[in-house]
Write an enzyme that holds these catalytic residues in place. Structure first.
Site, PDB file in Angstrom:
ATOM      1  N   ASP A 111      -1.827   4.007  39.279  1.00  0.00           N
ATOM      2  CA  ASP A 111      -2.053   5.454  39.334  1.00  0.00           C
ATOM      3  C   ASP A 111      -3.416   5.789  38.743  1.00  0.00           C
ATOM      4  OD1 ASP A 111       0.632   6.115  40.306  1.00  0.00           O
ATOM      5  OD2 ASP A 111       1.288   5.496  38.308  1.00  0.00           O
ATOM      6  N   ASP A 115      -5.543   9.104  37.274  1.00  0.00           N
ATOM      7  CA  ASP A 115      -5.526  10.505  36.850  1.00  0.00           C
ATOM      8  C   ASP A 115      -6.950  10.982  36.605  1.00  0.00           C
ATOM      9  OD1 ASP A 115      -2.782  10.397  36.955  1.00  0.00           O
ATOM     10  OD2 ASP A 115      -2.554   9.992  34.810  1.00  0.00           O
ATOM     11  N   ASP A 141      -2.577  10.961  23.637  1.00  0.00           N
ATOM     12  CA  ASP A 141      -1.649  10.394  22.662  1.00  0.00           C
ATOM     13  C   ASP A 141      -2.246   9.246  21.853  1.00  0.00           C
ATOM     14  OD1 ASP A 141      -1.701   8.783  24.911  1.00  0.00           O
ATOM     15  OD2 ASP A 141       0.428   9.026  25.374  1.00  0.00           O
TER      16      ASP A 141
END
Length: 430
Positions: free
Chosen positions: A54, A56, A134
């Site tokens: 993926d 982003d 995070d």
């Protein structure tokens, strides 16, 4: 705060390893005068020499500006407003830079009384956005303008050291979103990293915060954790940091009363990791069967003894009760629990090796899954090896040999798939 900017010549990220569709999004945002960065796990994995699944994107364009640039864009999410840009089966997720949470509830930003963020759509600059990430390893930005990597938090250094470090004050960040504790476990397992001491320290004391997370969100996180290719290690860390019992309290209780039951979980997820490494299919149905079986088995034995139920009826009833309780913590969809219950209820049928019913059993649509689960139980000593070997051998026998073995003369049984070699303790594809 100024980032450390790592020029193209000093890092290993190549556009040839980035999705063409992600590049299209980055270049169109840049062409419209916006900042455009590849961000998060894809940058981390590219620096580690991996191939991300993926990609982003982060930008200073707000969601409405993004939608105006892409006809194939859909805005999603309430807690975090995101743009999903679809290219066939691939979705590129685009997020607007976010600012620090103010602690004041309004239409854009909401927290509950424990500090957990319920909504967060306060937009800001890249310098503010980095502190909303995070872990330092996930807070790296690849700039499409000059192919450099921007590092505000020494993330590259932590990646090289194999350290997973939470950004900001760990206790505050875990309270904002308790799922970060599960993400810490998943990333540590997946990357082979060690948690930084200050990142690991508060988890045990805050583990009960997991109980307040919506069950559907916990299902999504469990799905990622147990199908990341490193689920056996993730399981170890869940136990180490006292998180497992908050996800699967019934299984935790069953393990306390039967220490040997843990072998099935360890072996089951080791098999899952092996299948993923071999690019073979796995299914959440099988994974959740492994996770819930210790409690189902214990309850079924009690029902069989106390209520004089048959083995199959006892397992059926135990499955229903355990699944109902489990849904209060992790919301496993019915499309997985229904075939799981059917597969587990078939386990007692392997004890029957005579007659037409046993022959028809080979043609059952869940036979393959049930057989794989039988092999797993045999590996852990729950079933004798001779029983497992019998059902392995009978699958490759001719129909005439099968009828003779089962003593089912004149009964052909249901038609079932032929020519498949038996697998050892492997999971079905569906």
């Amino acid at each position: 705060m100024q980032p450390t900017i790592i020029p193209r010549a000093q890092h290993a990220i190549s556009r040839s390893n980035i999705s063409n569709n992600a590049l299209k999004v980055l270049y169109r945002l840049k062409g419209a005068g916006h900042m455009a960065f590849l961000v998060g796990g894809s940058v981390r994995d590219l620096l580690l020499g991996g191939q991300p699944k993926d990609f982003d994107v982060a930008t200073d364009a707000d969601p409405q500006q993004i939608r105006a640039l892409f006809r194939n864009c859909r805005l999603v999410g309430r807690r975090f407003r995101l743009a999903h840009i679809r290219f066939g089966r691939e979705i590129i997720e685009v997020a607007t830079f976010r600012a620090a949470h103010t602690g004041v509830d309004d239409d854009r930003s909401v927290q509950d009384t424990t500090g957990r963020i319920l909504r967060d759509n306060v937009y800001g600059s890249i310098e503010e956005d980095v502190w909303r990430r995070d872990f330092t390893a996930n807070a790296l930005y690849y700039n499409i303008a000059d192919f450099s990597v921007w590092d505000y938090t020494s993330g590259v250094k932590d990646i090289k050291a194999g350290t997973l470090r939470l950004l900001g004050d760990p206790e505050t960040r875990y309270r904002e979103d308790p799922v970060r504790m599960l993400r810490a476990v998943r990333f540590a397992a997946k990357l082979g990293f060690e948690l930084a001491p200050e990142t690991a320290a508060p988890i045990g004391a805050l583990s009960s915060q997991i109980n307040d997370v919506p069950p559907a969100r916990l299902f999504d996180e469990c799905l990622k954790m147990f199908h990341c290719g490193h689920s056996a290690r993730a399981l170890e860390l869940l136990f180490e940091y006292d998180l497992f019992g908050h996800l699967f309290p019934g299984t935790q209780d069953a393990l306390r009363s039967d220490s040997g039951a843990g072998a099935l979980l360890e072996r089951g997820f080791a098999n899952t990791d092996q299948r993923i490494a071999q690019d073979k299919p796995t299914t959440p149905m099988f994974s959740f069967a492994v996770l819930l079986w210790p409690e189902i088995r214990r309850l079924a034995a009690a029902l069989e003894s106390q209520q004089q139920l048959s083995a199959i009826a006892a397992i059926n009833e135990a499955c229903g009760e355990v699944v109902h309780r489990q849904l209060q913590r992790v919301s496993v969809p019915r499309r997985f629990t229904t075939p799981m219950r059917e597969m587990l209820a078939m386990q007692p049928r392997f004890a029957n090796r005579r007659g037409a019913r046993a022959l028809r059993f080979l043609g059952h649509r869940r036979f393959r899954a049930a057989y794989d689960f039988l092999l797993l139980r045999a590996e852990c000593g729950e079933v004798d090896a001779e029983t497992a070997q019998f059902w392995t051998d009978i699958q490759t026998a001719s129909e005439a040999e099968q009828r003779k073995t089962f003593g089912a003369r004149g009964h052909r049984g249901r038609r079932h798939r032929r020519g498949r070699s038996p697998r050892r303790a492997e999971q079905p594809s569906s």
